[in-house]
Design an enzyme around this catalytic site. Sequence first.
Site, mmCIF file in Angstrom:
data_model
loop_
_atom_site.group_PDB
_atom_site.id
_atom_site.type_symbol
_atom_site.label_atom_id
_atom_site.label_comp_id
_atom_site.label_asym_id
_atom_site.label_seq_id
_atom_site.Cartn_x
_atom_site.Cartn_y
_atom_site.Cartn_z
ATOM 1 N N GLU A 152 0.876 -1.169 0.000
ATOM 2 C CA GLU A 152 0.000 0.000 0.000
ATOM 3 C C GLU A 152 0.912 1.217 0.000
ATOM 4 O O GLU A 152 1.691 1.415 0.928
ATOM 5 C CB GLU A 152 -0.866 -0.054 1.265
ATOM 6 C CG GLU A 152 -1.867 1.058 1.401
ATOM 7 C CD GLU A 152 -2.537 1.020 2.798
ATOM 8 O OE1 GLU A 152 -2.639 -0.062 3.397
ATOM 9 O OE2 GLU A 152 -2.918 2.104 3.260
ATOM 10 N N ASP B 131 -3.773 10.176 10.223
ATOM 11 C CA ASP B 131 -2.445 9.618 10.458
ATOM 12 C C ASP B 131 -1.796 10.200 11.707
ATOM 13 O O ASP B 131 -1.912 11.386 12.001
ATOM 14 C CB ASP B 131 -1.544 9.883 9.245
ATOM 15 C CG ASP B 131 -1.880 8.941 8.095
ATOM 16 O OD1 ASP B 131 -1.863 7.716 8.337
ATOM 17 O OD2 ASP B 131 -2.169 9.417 6.982
#
Lengths: 424, 295
Positions: free
Chosen positions: B57, B68
């Site tokens: 990914e 994140d």
Amino acid sequence: MTAVMGEPSQAGYFGSFGGRFVPEALVPACMELEAAFSAAWADAGFHAELDLLLGSYGGRPTPVTECRRLSERLGIRVLLKREDLAHTGSHKLNNVVGQALLARRMGKQRLIAETGAGQHGVATATAAALFGMGCVVFMGGLDMERQALNVFRMELLGAEVRPVEVGSRTLKDAVNEALREWVATVDSTHYCLGSVMGPHPYPWMVRELQRVVGDEARAQCRELLGGSDPDWVVACVGGGSNAAGTFAGFAGSGAALVGVEAAGGAALSHGAPGVVHGMYSYLLQDEVGQISEAHSISAGLDYPGVGPEHAHLAASGRARYDFATDEEVLAAFRMLAETEGIIPALEPAHALAWVVRNAGTTIPEGACVLVTLSGRGDKDVAQVRDILRGPAGQLGDGQAGQLGEVRSVRPAEQEPAPRAEQER
Amino acid sequence: MSSPVSQVGTSHDLASVLRERRDLGRKLLVAYLTGGMVPGWVEMAHALAAGGADAIEVGLPFSDPMIDGPVIQRASLLALGRGATPAGLLEEIAQARIEVPVAVMTYYNLVFRAGHERMAGAMAAAGVTGAIVPDLPLEESAPWRAAAAAAGVSAVLLVAPVTPEERAAEICRQSRGFVYAAGLMGVTGEREVLASSAQVVGSRLGRLTDLPVCVGIGVSTPEQARSVTSGADGVVVGSAFVRMIIDGATPEEIERVSADFRSAIDEADDGADDGAGGQEIGEAGGAGSAPYGDG
Ligand SMILES: Cc1ncc(COP(=O)(O)O)c(C=O)c1O
């Protein structure tokens, strides 16, 4: 008239702008908040409690002031909606008291917030103290330097101020960090967003909580103007909450509505549609979609986006949007101080600057203009002093001693014009 | 459990490769890194594949990565500082010829700004067969899902621990490639202790879908990965690799750690109530076939 500034669509859209672009982890919380606000807003008991607090604690209604000397100078009739006189010194408290009441109804014991200039952080810390709730405010490291006094204010009120040291270290990064914290604590925590931005239901909810500004102002203007409305209604736009609240009161009137952004943060004039912070709206961004940093003299308008309803009002033509430069803003800031004895915050000085620039031209001579003075200028006085006179080091001994303690937590004050020092 | 990866064809299609491998009883390792974060990031992707990742990914860095944590935020800023762009990274992916399927993870504004069709087409042209856009929830994602499907790109959707049952079922129905199950309520990043939500989410979703279910966010060590894959079809591991790469790890070191994750999940016991199909098929293969040792 169709519902100008009515409710958004079920999916949270105003025209084509808005929506709910959040990670799945936050979708249930947004849905719960939407349901809770809808129920509360339809509940007379909630309104009664809110109105009582805004009155007895918040200092509402705030007056509308007729500016005689400024009007004479500009050749137009200027009225100010005085949010600077509300508790904590800006319109931000209206939103925060409403959201804190709602959080309590939802059983949440902790508030988190983002802040740029610190006004929303101070308001949130104030409400948290009032309700006995925990409070964490996220603030960009650069903004903490520029607005050190507000950092201290929040701490005095019992809040924890968490510096955000990534990215541009300003408001947009603080929003990211608050959203990250919310994902991790959504069970116990309400995210008290400070403007008409973010995912549905925030843009709608915050506008409704701020409409008290516009609703009051319209009634007050009618009284002053013998039953008629002002010709122009002007407010500054960062995320757009004071403007949205003001416009909500006048959307059904004949008044021309004008939102004024900072020249370095003019999402509606210089941006393009896109998605950040949970909403589809106009954003400052590059050609691939990386979000740009905003730059202006006022931390409260240093935001690269704008609330989605403003994007819609611009697209539909019901409101128009323009921007003001730092120089114009400083001139307007001084003009209001000198002519009316009112020191405005730098944010609403943008709205004044637009009026000053357009008086006698776009705004015909003799026309009546209502400006929302969204906050008082105390927080900005040190910054403006440094810009106008150079750094605080120039002060005499006695004064320097007095300011010494504050200065020790305000490194940016060493810089003559901290705003200009920012790196892109 | 074994890893009869040799029985699997050479397709680079994310959906079919993950499904075949899962059906053969292999636990899935999806390894994340941020595109462009270091000059040699493509070598790192090869190393992750060589260590035993079933798919890579690649994050297309965004200025405001709101789901994140600090490690991937840092990697994103490093990549942007090095001038990484979606088009440039897709070009590098196209040339990299990575041994396993490649999915892209990015934020919606980069997709929106390019245009759904154009972005999906650019991904497909680069050989990317999966896309994860974590700030695009079910309600907002239909146009992107259609564009991705038309280009042959699997639009992977996420389920969170708080997602109600009916909604989770609908997300599973609309997801393609695999279902990305967020292991905890929080942002990406390493955690010392595996969240209890990560342990149960695999079997919970396994009952709702026959797509592979991979658990990501907060799966930081091979031990945690093993624990998670006793109930789930696979894991997504990101920050653990990204942190090492930021700290200057060599491709060999990255490959070794990838292999550590591989052998850990190869040893995972299937949870008793793991309803996802196909475990029995994979009993062939004997001891873990991770060919790279566990360093
Ligand atoms: C006094 C004042 N006015 C305006 C703003 C901008 O916010 P909004 O556009 O949501 O009214 C701020 C934000 O900090 C502020 O402090």
